[in-house]
Write a protein that holds these residues in place. Structure first.
Motif, short mmCIF file in Angstrom:
data_model
loop_
_atom_site.label_atom_id
_atom_site.label_comp_id
_atom_site.label_asym_id
_atom_site.label_seq_id
_atom_site.Cartn_x
_atom_site.Cartn_y
_atom_site.Cartn_z
N LEU A 25 34.13 47.46 -3.40
CA LEU A 25 33.75 46.09 -3.06
C LEU A 25 33.47 45.28 -4.33
CD1 LEU A 25 33.23 44.16 -0.70
CD2 LEU A 25 30.83 44.91 -0.71
N LEU A 26 32.79 45.90 -5.30
CA LEU A 26 32.56 45.24 -6.59
C LEU A 26 33.89 44.84 -7.23
CD1 LEU A 26 29.80 47.49 -8.26
CD2 LEU A 26 29.49 45.28 -7.14
N THR A 27 34.87 45.73 -7.16
CA THR A 27 36.17 45.47 -7.77
C THR A 27 36.86 44.29 -7.11
OG1 THR A 27 36.37 47.85 -8.20
CG2 THR A 27 38.35 46.54 -8.44
N ILE A 28 36.80 44.21 -5.78
CA ILE A 28 37.41 43.08 -5.07
C ILE A 28 36.77 41.77 -5.51
CG2 ILE A 28 37.74 42.00 -2.81
CD1 ILE A 28 37.92 44.81 -1.62
N PHE A 29 35.44 41.73 -5.49
CA PHE A 29 34.73 40.51 -5.89
C PHE A 29 35.11 40.10 -7.31
CE2 PHE A 29 31.07 41.46 -2.74
CZ PHE A 29 31.68 40.68 -1.78
N TYR A 30 35.11 41.08 -8.21
CA TYR A 30 35.39 40.75 -9.61
C TYR A 30 36.82 40.25 -9.79
CZ TYR A 30 35.93 40.78 -14.58
OH TYR A 30 36.20 40.38 -15.87
N ASN A 31 37.78 40.92 -9.15
CA ASN A 31 39.18 40.50 -9.29
C ASN A 31 39.38 39.06 -8.80
OD1 ASN A 31 40.07 42.90 -10.42
ND2 ASN A 31 40.57 43.82 -8.45
N VAL A 32 38.70 38.70 -7.72
CA VAL A 32 38.81 37.33 -7.20
C VAL A 32 38.27 36.34 -8.23
CG1 VAL A 32 37.99 35.72 -5.44
CG2 VAL A 32 38.79 37.98 -4.77
N THR A 33 37.09 36.63 -8.80
CA THR A 33 36.50 35.69 -9.77
C THR A 33 37.36 35.59 -11.02
OG1 THR A 33 35.12 37.43 -10.76
CG2 THR A 33 34.18 36.19 -8.94
N GLN A 122 37.77 46.02 -14.87
CA GLN A 122 38.50 47.24 -14.53
C GLN A 122 37.98 48.44 -15.31
OE1 GLN A 122 42.73 47.14 -15.28
NE2 GLN A 122 43.08 49.10 -14.28
N GLN A 123 37.75 48.24 -16.59
CA GLN A 123 37.23 49.32 -17.43
C GLN A 123 35.85 49.79 -16.94
OE1 GLN A 123 37.07 48.24 -21.57
NE2 GLN A 123 35.69 49.89 -22.11
N THR A 149 42.20 47.80 -4.03
CA THR A 149 41.29 46.65 -4.08
C THR A 149 41.82 45.56 -4.99
OG1 THR A 149 39.95 47.53 -5.92
CG2 THR A 149 39.34 48.20 -3.70
N PHE A 150 42.56 45.96 -6.05
CA PHE A 150 43.18 44.96 -6.92
C PHE A 150 44.16 44.11 -6.12
CE2 PHE A 150 46.78 43.68 -9.54
CZ PHE A 150 46.16 43.03 -10.60
#
Length: 415
Positions: A25-33, A122-123, A149-150
């Motif tokens: 879920l963190l990855t989804i949020f971050y990729n969107v931002t 991502q890292q 998620t990406f």
């Protein structure tokens, strides 16, 4: 999502631990931002009436800062912990969005790129997953689902971007991106407990202090048995793909008179293909084959994709045939190579080795528009796809001739 056990969550047919599910879920949020900012930057450049050359310099500065920041961010992870590094990443992304929105000329836009030094979601998320999983099948599958998620994030970006633009203009996605940065920090603090991964770090730190970030340690890690070997195999097919992506939009506009809508369609296609190849293809293949075999399969998929690019890319919609092979190649090779890299080094060195791999990709992204543009202008688009075929075949040859010693991987699995 439905809770099955106190520490288990079911997402569709997948049953994963609660910390891993919230890491996705963190990855989804971050990729969107992140991609909201990335997609809005060209409109900001247009709004400021800057030239294409100025935009090129800004993109180069972005790539240089990302390249420098990869190992530095890896050191932050080892020195202060994954949690601190993640909050730093989210805060830097927020600052970047606000700095972009309030940029008023070329120099203020350049200054807005400083926070990207620590924008390595991502890292950071891969390092968190490494602490939550064991090397081998579990970690490769976890990295593969992170690729899912990406793709999900990539699909949501046009939706948020279009809605924000309709309501607030071309620059509104930058403010939306900054506001959304609060969500991953909130999820991290409320849904992922430190004890779910700290035992990995504390055990490793008992063996000595974490390595310092410097050229000597980076070289030392690269010289560890199998590390440079995997890096070379990974980049044989990946580097040409990065170069192709750098000029693909320009090529389809010139070759097929593609509209902005068709460009958006292409981006969504890539998101969907990457989502499925990472989320389902990699995980299914990992049940059948080990990582080193998967590297060969992924490189063969690259060869097929690049060959199709070379001989049948005569229509925009042929991307529907070509992109599944290229996306599968990218997903399998990148996921399995990163999983192997984390399995070949000590726990305290995982952040640095992933940071080094990220920096190498950032280096390629920094200069790929220059080299790819030169090849496109002087030798045609097929020169890039032929480079991809040759690079992938050389990588396959190296995989066959010089496989990584399985005892090295098994040693780290049992340590």
């Amino acid at each position: 999502m439905t809770a099955l056990l106190p520490n288990t969550i079911k997402i569709g047919s997948f049953e994963v631990s609660r910390p891993i599910a919230f890491t996705y879920l963190l990855t989804i949020f971050y990729n969107v931002t992140f991609f909201l900012q990335f997609s809005a930057t060209p409109y900001l450049v247009k709004h400021l009436q800057l030239s294409d050359a100025d935009f090129g310099y800004i993109q180069t500065i972005f790539g240089v800062f990302q390249m420098i920041g990869g190992p530095l961010f890896g050191y932050v992870i080892q020195k202060f912990g994954i949690r601190y590094a993640l909050h730093l990443c989210y805060l830097s992304t927020l600052c970047s969005g606000l700095a972009l929105y309030f940029s008023f000329d070329y120099y203020s836009l350049l200054l807005s790129r400083i926070p990207v030094v620590f924008m390595h979601g991502q890292q950071a998320h891969q390092t968190l997953l490494s602490a939550l999983t064991t090397p081998g099948k579990e970690r490769t599958s976890a990295f593969g689902r992170m690729g899912l998620t990406f793709g999900i994030g990539f699909i949501f970006v046009p939706i948020f971007s279009i809605a924000a633009t309709k309501l607030g203009g071309d620059l509104a996605p930058l403010l939306v991106s900054a506001a959304l940065c609060a969500l991953p920090s909130l999820v991290l603090e409320t849904c992922i407990e430190k004890k779910s991964y700290e035992h990995e770090i504390s055990t490793d730190n008992a063996n000595g202090p974490p390595p310092q970030i410097n050229i000597t340690n980076v070289v030392r890690i690269l010289q560890k048995p199998g590390v440079a070997n995997v890096m070379i195999k990974k980049n044989g097919g990946v580097v040409p793909f990065i170069m192709i992506i750098a000029v693909l939009n320009l090529y389809i506009i010139e070759k097929f008179n593609a509209t902005n809508t068709e460009n958006q369609i292409m981006q969504m296609m890539m998101g969907v293909f990457i989502m499925f190849s990472n989320g389902f293809g990699v995980i299914w293949l990992r049940k059948k084959f080990d990582e080193q075999t998967l590297l060969i399969i992924g490189s063969l998929s690259f060869v097929i994709g690049y060959t199709l690019f070379t001989f049948v890319f005569f229509n925009f919609w042929m991307l529907l045939v070509i992109m599944p092979f290229v996306s599968l190649g990218m997903s399998v090779v990148a996921t399995c190579a990163d999983s192997l890299l984390t399995a070949l080094v000590d726990e305290s060195e995982q952040g640095i080795v992933l940071g080094t791999a990220t920096s190498l990709n950032s280096l390629v992204r920094t200069f790929s528009p220059l080299f790819a543009g030169y090849l496109l202008q002087n030798y045609g688009f097929q020169s890039l796809t032929l480079l991809g075929i040759v690079g992938s075949l050389l990588a396959i040859s190296f995989m066959v001739v010089s496989p990584v010693d399985e005892n090295l991987i098994k040693k780290h699995k049992t340590d």
